[in-house]
Design a protein around this motif. Sequence first.
Motif, mmCIF file in Angstrom:
data_model
loop_
_atom_site.group_PDB
_atom_site.id
_atom_site.type_symbol
_atom_site.label_atom_id
_atom_site.label_comp_id
_atom_site.label_asym_id
_atom_site.label_seq_id
_atom_site.Cartn_x
_atom_site.Cartn_y
_atom_site.Cartn_z
ATOM 1 N N THR A 86 5.662 4.349 -0.305
ATOM 2 C CA THR A 86 5.105 3.045 -0.604
ATOM 3 C C THR A 86 5.639 2.015 0.365
ATOM 4 O O THR A 86 6.598 2.258 1.103
ATOM 5 C CB THR A 86 5.439 2.612 -2.036
ATOM 6 N N ASN A 96 0.842 -1.185 0.000
ATOM 7 C CA ASN A 96 0.000 0.000 0.000
ATOM 8 C C ASN A 96 0.883 1.243 0.000
ATOM 9 O O ASN A 96 2.107 1.148 0.065
ATOM 10 C CB ASN A 96 -0.937 0.015 1.209
ATOM 11 N N PRO A 145 -9.923 -0.992 -4.410
ATOM 12 C CA PRO A 145 -9.067 0.080 -3.871
ATOM 13 C C PRO A 145 -9.844 0.936 -2.870
ATOM 14 O O PRO A 145 -11.060 1.120 -3.010
ATOM 15 C CB PRO A 145 -8.701 0.901 -5.109
ATOM 16 N N GLN A 179 -3.630 4.403 1.208
ATOM 17 C CA GLN A 179 -4.227 4.098 -0.077
ATOM 18 C C GLN A 179 -3.889 2.664 -0.454
ATOM 19 O O GLN A 179 -2.712 2.300 -0.509
ATOM 20 C CB GLN A 179 -3.730 5.056 -1.160
ATOM 21 N N THR A 180 -4.926 1.868 -0.717
ATOM 22 C CA THR A 180 -4.731 0.490 -1.135
ATOM 23 C C THR A 180 -5.145 0.322 -2.582
ATOM 24 O O THR A 180 -5.938 1.097 -3.121
ATOM 25 C CB THR A 180 -5.525 -0.485 -0.259
ATOM 26 N N GLY A 181 -4.609 -0.708 -3.230
ATOM 27 C CA GLY A 181 -4.968 -1.039 -4.590
ATOM 28 C C GLY A 181 -5.780 -2.321 -4.645
ATOM 29 O O GLY A 181 -6.168 -2.872 -3.611
ATOM 30 N N TRP A 182 -6.038 -2.786 -5.859
ATOM 31 C CA TRP A 182 -6.780 -4.034 -6.027
ATOM 32 C C TRP A 182 -5.968 -5.209 -5.496
ATOM 33 O O TRP A 182 -4.810 -5.384 -5.853
ATOM 34 C CB TRP A 182 -7.099 -4.265 -7.497
#
Length: 121
Positions: free
Chosen positions: A52, A32, A107, A98-101
């Motif tokens: 990151t 993340n 997200p 912030q997270t992604g798939w």
Amino acid sequence: QVQLVESGGGLVQPGGSLRLSCVVSGSIFSINTMGWYRQAPGKQRELVATITSGGRTNYADSVTGRFTISRDNAKNTVGLQMNSLNSEDTAVYYCNLQTGWVGLRKPNTYWGQGTQVTVSS
């Protein structure tokens, strides 16, 4: 639920230093981006710095060379060392995740409650 809690804000004189910390609780994927944003009175919220999970950093031009962002992946914490503070740094500082798939996980963006930083003589 995911929760972010900031600490370390306060009143500091021009030229002084402060260190902010943010602790993340809840279930999150290890990959993340965490960061700090700030909002001064009458202004839009702006990016201060991001980092990151791999350690890549990004800084706003206004803080480059003065602020340093860091994180501890094992403890899910992110810090912001602020040096050479001036009146333009006065703002509420917010921690961000912030997270992604990740598989079926969509997200998402998470925010802390904010901590006040005031630079004044």
